[in-house]
Design a protein around this motif. Structure first.
Motif, PDB file in Angstrom:
ATOM      1  N   VAL A 135      45.910 -30.247 -36.919  1.00  0.00           N
ATOM      2  CA  VAL A 135      45.894 -29.989 -35.473  1.00  0.00           C
ATOM      3  C   VAL A 135      45.109 -31.084 -34.757  1.00  0.00           C
ATOM      4  N   ARG A 136      45.695 -31.678 -33.720  1.00  0.00           N
ATOM      5  CA  ARG A 136      44.987 -32.700 -32.927  1.00  0.00           C
ATOM      6  C   ARG A 136      45.121 -32.371 -31.440  1.00  0.00           C
ATOM      7  N   SER A 137      44.007 -32.312 -30.729  1.00  0.00           N
ATOM      8  CA  SER A 137      44.067 -32.138 -29.278  1.00  0.00           C
ATOM      9  C   SER A 137      44.026 -33.506 -28.620  1.00  0.00           C
ATOM     10  N   PHE A 138      44.592 -33.605 -27.430  1.00  0.00           N
ATOM     11  CA  PHE A 138      44.576 -34.880 -26.706  1.00  0.00           C
ATOM     12  C   PHE A 138      44.709 -34.613 -25.209  1.00  0.00           C
ATOM     13  N   VAL A 139      44.433 -35.653 -24.411  1.00  0.00           N
ATOM     14  CA  VAL A 139      44.562 -35.547 -22.951  1.00  0.00           C
ATOM     15  C   VAL A 139      45.704 -36.472 -22.529  1.00  0.00           C
ATOM     16  N   PRO A 140      46.868 -35.913 -22.189  1.00  0.00           N
ATOM     17  CA  PRO A 140      48.001 -36.775 -21.853  1.00  0.00           C
ATOM     18  C   PRO A 140      47.799 -37.485 -20.522  1.00  0.00           C
ATOM     19  N   GLN A 141      47.041 -36.844 -19.664  1.00  0.00           N
ATOM     20  CA  GLN A 141      46.729 -37.391 -18.351  1.00  0.00           C
ATOM     21  C   GLN A 141      45.597 -36.552 -17.771  1.00  0.00           C
ATOM     22  N   THR A 142      44.833 -37.140 -16.843  1.00  0.00           N
ATOM     23  CA  THR A 142      43.735 -36.374 -16.250  1.00  0.00           C
ATOM     24  C   THR A 142      44.270 -35.057 -15.697  1.00  0.00           C
ATOM     25  N   GLY A 143      43.559 -33.975 -16.001  1.00  0.00           N
ATOM     26  CA  GLY A 143      43.975 -32.669 -15.480  1.00  0.00           C
ATOM     27  C   GLY A 143      44.931 -31.922 -16.400  1.00  0.00           C
ATOM     28  N   TYR A 144      45.253 -32.523 -17.552  1.00  0.00           N
ATOM     29  CA  TYR A 144      46.151 -31.872 -18.512  1.00  0.00           C
ATOM     30  C   TYR A 144      45.457 -31.805 -19.876  1.00  0.00           C
ATOM     31  N   LEU A 145      45.896 -30.865 -20.685  1.00  0.00           N
ATOM     32  CA  LEU A 145      45.449 -30.816 -22.080  1.00  0.00           C
ATOM     33  C   LEU A 145      46.673 -30.720 -22.972  1.00  0.00           C
ATOM     34  N   GLY A 146      46.585 -31.325 -24.135  1.00  0.00           N
ATOM     35  CA  GLY A 146      47.709 -31.259 -25.059  1.00  0.00           C
ATOM     36  C   GLY A 146      47.231 -30.978 -26.467  1.00  0.00           C
ATOM     37  N   CYS A 147      48.154 -30.481 -27.276  1.00  0.00           N
ATOM     38  CA  CYS A 147      47.860 -30.292 -28.696  1.00  0.00           C
ATOM     39  C   CYS A 147      49.111 -30.644 -29.485  1.00  0.00           C
ATOM     40  N   VAL A 148      48.919 -31.368 -30.570  1.00  0.00           N
ATOM     41  CA  VAL A 148      50.046 -31.699 -31.439  1.00  0.00           C
ATOM     42  C   VAL A 148      49.694 -31.245 -32.848  1.00  0.00           C
ATOM     43  N   VAL A 149      50.678 -30.726 -33.540  1.00  0.00           N
ATOM     44  CA  VAL A 149      50.457 -30.288 -34.930  1.00  0.00           C
ATOM     45  C   VAL A 149      51.525 -30.911 -35.826  1.00  0.00           C
ATOM     46  N   VAL A 150      51.101 -31.310 -37.023  1.00  0.00           N
ATOM     47  CA  VAL A 150      52.083 -31.757 -38.038  1.00  0.00           C
ATOM     48  C   VAL A 150      51.846 -30.953 -39.306  1.00  0.00           C
ATOM     49  N   ARG A 151      52.931 -30.610 -39.956  1.00  0.00           N
ATOM     50  CA  ARG A 151      52.811 -29.793 -41.172  1.00  0.00           C
ATOM     51  C   ARG A 151      52.096 -30.583 -42.262  1.00  0.00           C
ATOM     52  N   LYS A 152      51.157 -29.933 -42.967  1.00  0.00           N
ATOM     53  CA  LYS A 152      50.369 -30.612 -44.018  1.00  0.00           C
ATOM     54  C   LYS A 152      51.264 -30.991 -45.187  1.00  0.00           C
TER      55      LYS A 152
END
Ligand SMILES: CC(C)(COP(=O)(O)OP(=O)(O)OC[C@H]1O[C@@H](n2cnc3c(N)ncnc32)[C@H](O)[C@@H]1OP(=O)(O)O)[C@@H](O)C(=O)NCCC(=O)NCCS
Length: 204
Positions: free
Chosen positions: A187-204
């Motif tokens: 699981v990785r969280s990231f900020v795609p742009q100011t005012g937004y939140l994102g999360c991306v997951v890849v299967r282990k």
């Protein structure tokens, strides 16, 4: 398109959807018949524009990776609507997931591993506590409920985007629980742009 995260066999690109009319027209030209019908079925011009801009950019990115032209990219869909590359495409190993919020979209790409992504604009959600009680796991809810008022909103979206990203990785979407849980995913969280939140997951 702006890279927002790059890792071993994982890449997340952000793109804007409020593009000029002539650019949208160009994107529309690479869509297939079904995608054009879907766009035409959207009542609001803004929603049409966002869908076309997102699908057009997705086609361009996939086409560049596959070395073909955007209109030749063939997609197929899982039982609950998750798009993937058709088995006729040259690299079936390339996986992707898409999320949109307002005029921002992200496209996550992975080689050989299933991927799911979600982004949300961080805006007040009056019923956040009720949603958290209903949707979060017991441990997620416990840690969320322990947050002070200053961290609550961000805490809510961090957990929410993770939940959505995992369900999108599974291809099921919320309300259709899949068979894997948090431990199956990186699981990785990231900020795609100011005012937004994102999360991306890849299967282990
Ligand atoms: C998939 C789902 C989680 C999307 O969430 P959302 O926050 O509304 O939208 P997002 O912008 O994050 O994601 C949309 C993208 O996810 C992808 N997607 C669609 N269905 C998906 C699924 N089942 N699994 C993974 N990804 C999916 C598409 O690329 C879509 O982009 P598009 O609208 O440009 O085609 C949500 O629609 C859902 O829960 N679907 C469950 C499936 C379902 O019940 N379908 C009923 C159809 S009648």
């Amino acid at each position: 398109m702006v890279p927002v995260l790059e890792d071993d066999c994982l890449e997340v690109l952000a793109c804007m959807l409020d593009l000029k009319h002539d650019i949208i027209r160009g994107m529309g030209a690479v869509l297939n018949e079904a995608e054009r019908r879907r766009a035409a079925g959207l009542k609001l011009g803004r929603d049409r524009r966002r869908f076309i801009a997102c699908r057009g950019q997705l086609r361009r990115i996939l086409a560049a990776r596959l070395g073909i032209s955007p209109s030749d990219v063939e997609l197929e869909y899982g039982r609950l609507g998750k798009p993937r590359l058709s088995h006729r495409m040259p690299s079936r190993d390339l996986r992707f997931s898409v999320s949109r919020s307002g005029d921002v979209a992200v496209i996550a790409l992975s080689t050989g591993r299933e991927v799911g992504v979600d982004i949300e604009a961080v805006l007040p959600v009056p019923e956040a506590d009720e949603i958290a009680a209903l949707c979060f796991s017991a441990s997620d809810y416990e840690s969320y409920a322990a947050l002070g008022p200053d961290n609550r909103l961000e805490g809510f979206f961090r957990r929410w985007t993770r939940l959505e990203a995992i369900s999108k990785g599974q291809g099921c979407g919320l309300g259709h629980p899949g068979s894997s849980d948090d431990e199956d995913w990186v699981v990785r969280s990231f900020v795609p742009q100011t005012g937004y939140l994102g999360c991306v997951v890849v299967r282990k």
